[in-house]
Design an enzyme around this catalytic site. Sequence first.
Site, PDB file in Angstrom:
ATOM      1  N   ARG A 261      -1.555   0.314  15.315  1.00 59.54           N
ATOM      2  CA  ARG A 261      -0.487   1.043  15.991  1.00 59.54           C
ATOM      3  C   ARG A 261      -1.031   2.305  16.660  1.00 59.54           C
ATOM      4  O   ARG A 261      -2.107   2.776  16.341  1.00 59.54           O
ATOM      5  CB  ARG A 261       0.607   1.432  14.988  1.00 59.54           C
TER       6      ARG A 261
ATOM      7  N   LYS B 114       7.220  -2.192  13.252  1.00 58.42           N
ATOM      8  CA  LYS B 114       7.413  -0.852  12.736  1.00 58.42           C
ATOM      9  C   LYS B 114       8.371  -0.035  13.603  1.00 58.42           C
ATOM     10  O   LYS B 114       9.005   0.905  13.116  1.00 58.42           O
ATOM     11  CB  LYS B 114       6.061  -0.142  12.583  1.00 58.42           C
TER      12      LYS B 114
ATOM     13  N   HIS C 273       9.646   2.298   2.770  1.00 55.19           N
ATOM     14  CA  HIS C 273       8.393   1.620   3.117  1.00 55.19           C
ATOM     15  C   HIS C 273       7.787   1.141   1.804  1.00 55.19           C
ATOM     16  O   HIS C 273       6.902   1.761   1.226  1.00 55.19           O
ATOM     17  CB  HIS C 273       7.441   2.581   3.843  1.00 55.19           C
TER      18      HIS C 273
ATOM     19  N   SER D 101      -0.284   2.365   4.338  1.00 56.46           N
ATOM     20  CA  SER D 101      -0.979   1.164   4.767  1.00 56.46           C
ATOM     21  C   SER D 101      -2.258   0.936   3.948  1.00 56.46           C
ATOM     22  O   SER D 101      -3.055   1.853   3.754  1.00 56.46           O
ATOM     23  CB  SER D 101      -1.336   1.325   6.243  1.00 56.46           C
TER      24      SER D 101
ATOM     25  N   LYS E 247       0.796  -2.747  -1.202  1.00 61.93           N
ATOM     26  CA  LYS E 247       2.192  -3.201  -1.268  1.00 61.93           C
ATOM     27  C   LYS E 247       2.272  -4.724  -1.178  1.00 61.93           C
ATOM     28  O   LYS E 247       2.926  -5.377  -1.990  1.00 61.93           O
ATOM     29  CB  LYS E 247       3.021  -2.588  -0.130  1.00 61.93           C
ATOM     30  N   THR E 248       1.607  -5.294  -0.177  1.00 58.52           N
ATOM     31  CA  THR E 248       1.678  -6.740   0.004  1.00 58.52           C
ATOM     32  C   THR E 248       0.922  -7.455  -1.116  1.00 58.52           C
ATOM     33  O   THR E 248       1.440  -8.402  -1.732  1.00 58.52           O
ATOM     34  CB  THR E 248       1.102  -7.139   1.381  1.00 58.52           C
TER      35      THR E 248
ATOM     36  N   ASP F 187       7.169  -5.134   2.519  1.00 57.39           N
ATOM     37  CA  ASP F 187       6.913  -3.908   3.298  1.00 57.39           C
ATOM     38  C   ASP F 187       8.124  -3.019   3.608  1.00 57.39           C
ATOM     39  O   ASP F 187       7.970  -1.821   3.694  1.00 57.39           O
ATOM     40  CB  ASP F 187       6.227  -4.290   4.611  1.00 57.39           C
TER      41      ASP F 187
ATOM     42  N   ARG G 278      -5.007  -9.343  10.318  1.00 63.19           N
ATOM     43  CA  ARG G 278      -3.691  -9.504   9.690  1.00 63.19           C
ATOM     44  C   ARG G 278      -3.173 -10.921   9.786  1.00 63.19           C
ATOM     45  O   ARG G 278      -3.491 -11.649  10.720  1.00 63.19           O
ATOM     46  CB  ARG G 278      -2.676  -8.611  10.406  1.00 63.19           C
TER      47      ARG G 278
END
Length: 662
Positions: free
Chosen positions: A180, A325, A344, A362, A366-367, A381, A446
């Site tokens: 991003r 996002k 988040h 990031s 989390k994932t 997410d 990703r």
Amino acid sequence: MASAQNGLTRIETHGGKKKHENGVCHDDSSAPVRAQTIDELHSLQRKRSAPTTPIKDGAASPFAAALSEEERQRQQLQSISASLASLTRETGPKVVRGDPARKGEAAAKGAPSPHAQHHHHHHHLVTPTISVSDSSLKFTHVLYNLSPAELYEQAIKYEKGSFITSSGALATLSGAKTGRSPRDKRVVKDEAAAQELWWGKGSPNIEMDEHTFLTNRERAVDYLNSLDKVFVNDQFLNWDTENRIKVRIISARAYHSLFMHNMCIRPTEEELESFGTPDFTIYNAGQFPCNRYTHYMTSSTSVDINLARREMVILGTQYAGEMKKGLFGVMHYLMPRRGILSLHSGCNMGKQGDVALFFGLSGTGKTTLSTDHNRLLIGDDEHCWSDSGVSNIEGGCYAKCIDLSREKEPDIWNAIKFGTVLENVVFDEHTREVDYTDKSVTENTRAAYPIEYIPNAKIPCVGPHPTNVILLACDAFGVLPPVSKLNLAQTMYHFISGYTALVAGTEDGIKEPQATFSACFGAAFIMLHPTKYAAMLAEKMQKYGATGWLVNTGWSGGRYGVGKRIKLPYTRKIIDAIHSGELLTANYKKTEVFGLEIPTEIDGVPSEILDPINTWTDKGAYKETLLKLAGLFKKNFEVFANYKIGGDGSLTEEILAAGPNF
Ligand SMILES: Nc1ncnc2c1ncn2[C@@H]1O[C@H](COP(=O)(O)OP(=O)(O)OP(=O)(O)O)[C@@H](O)[C@H]1O
Ligand SMILES: O=C([O-])CC(=O)C(=O)O
Ligand SMILES: [Ca+2]
Ligand SMILES: [Mn+2]
């Protein structure tokens, strides 16, 4: 088998059972294909899709309000045409449904041509008036909510760098940007936004005016209309159906359309029937740059949000995460207005119904950690916490792939199959096996897949109020303990701080891990002041009795460069102990400086790593590094010291006191 005829041996292919008449040779015993020409044969291959609108009992109730399929498609096109309309020109655009490459194909079948409508439209081209510009002479084909198979074909035929990998995923490139661009994210600061949103130091909202937004919007719309075809996705956000948002994504690449197909909630045919006007629209003209002569534009990339118009414009970046996002930012604005906290975080649920949230910046896990074979995945997410519990905002997951292994992350590995978008990975040109260790294109490789690709996904993706709130930090300094139990004030302190060592790549331009503070573990996405979200979290955690935890998924045995990242299996054991309740009743001791409660023992984890000082050979360096990090926390928190959190001044005091003491 062979019989003599005129002295020659004749080979029979039918075991002599069938007699050949008139000496005609048949190539095959099966019935001939029911087509006279190749074109006809091809037309037989594809069955016409059932209409997206199931025709509801039309004959039985002739007065029912059910629209004909034709009428519904006409309204849909009208809605898309309105989305794509220029704000400065009276006419256009002319949109038609279907793939421009398949003109006239359906004719052979004798079925009513799906392009009949478009032949009709082309008729107008015969008598253009002198005043129309070239752009109003052309048609833009709309590829509406295509299936993954159709999008694969579009990508492979028309988008360089798109390939099918050996596991069936679609590998593609996001272009020059592989993360991003937060410095190019702008929000229109009209009167309402000036009042409501967070502006200034630390805020992710960089201002732009309405006029500049419209200039960029026009640029995007003109670009999209100049193409032969655009992709349109109509989908939903938020599994809490009462607070669902309808989004439309207009983009130029099959990659973008498939990405959003996977990441947003996919409507059923019935839901699509009554979709109507979207609540929010994305214009993704990422291949086309913004104009640097345009006010506010500091690069050729611009991601612009206009809350009043409910629109987002993307210019100059093809990184698909901007869409995901960007919409998350919009939810961070819309949901709190309804008393719903947007987070988040990842989220999963035990078989007993205990829900855990996983906050973290990031790359903190989390994932990875919410995808847990022993638990039901609610989402990886983006979530909402309302009075009725938690709900996932999305319909898919977006996993980091660097160094992905089948052994360590089997569920994510297995989700990388047909339908999954694989961004920026490197693969063998012949076998198409992906090399997940290869960082040649980027470190931020990703995979985007629909949530149902995880076998134990909880569908619908909603759950009861959380029991545990786990704050993940990937501490490159290696001084935070692998796990600490937090009181409410500490939870708030660390939530507002949002510390991690940013792992390379997700944000464009960051190449090495470095300490980062990002309020609410997602300052790049929040729209209101962080204390607003913090107050809501404190209130909800208190009301529903959730316990806070700080888990370091980063370094142990020294800082980045000296120590090593904590082994994933150990972190999983720690998380298991939180879920099972084992850690609630463990023995604790308090650390120096940060004042964190750390357990002395956890099943399956070597006890000596639980207190980081044990893992450092140079104790002096440990102390020095600990104080350095504590200093960074303190300095970061200064800006929040003057804000009151929630209605309660005493909580603010407690939160301030919950930081490091030295
Ligand atoms: N001890 C650990 N705990 C968690 N993750 C680890 C650990 N060690 C290595 N990793 C790796 O760190 C990465 C965590 O990335 P993950 O996709 O979970 O990030 P995320 O928090 O979901 O970020 P984003 O918001 O960008 O999607 C994975 O590649 C994982 O394999
Ligand atoms: O948005 C992205 O590109 C990836 C992501 O989840 C994050 O950075 O939090
Ligand atoms: Ca993730
Ligand atoms: Mn994320």
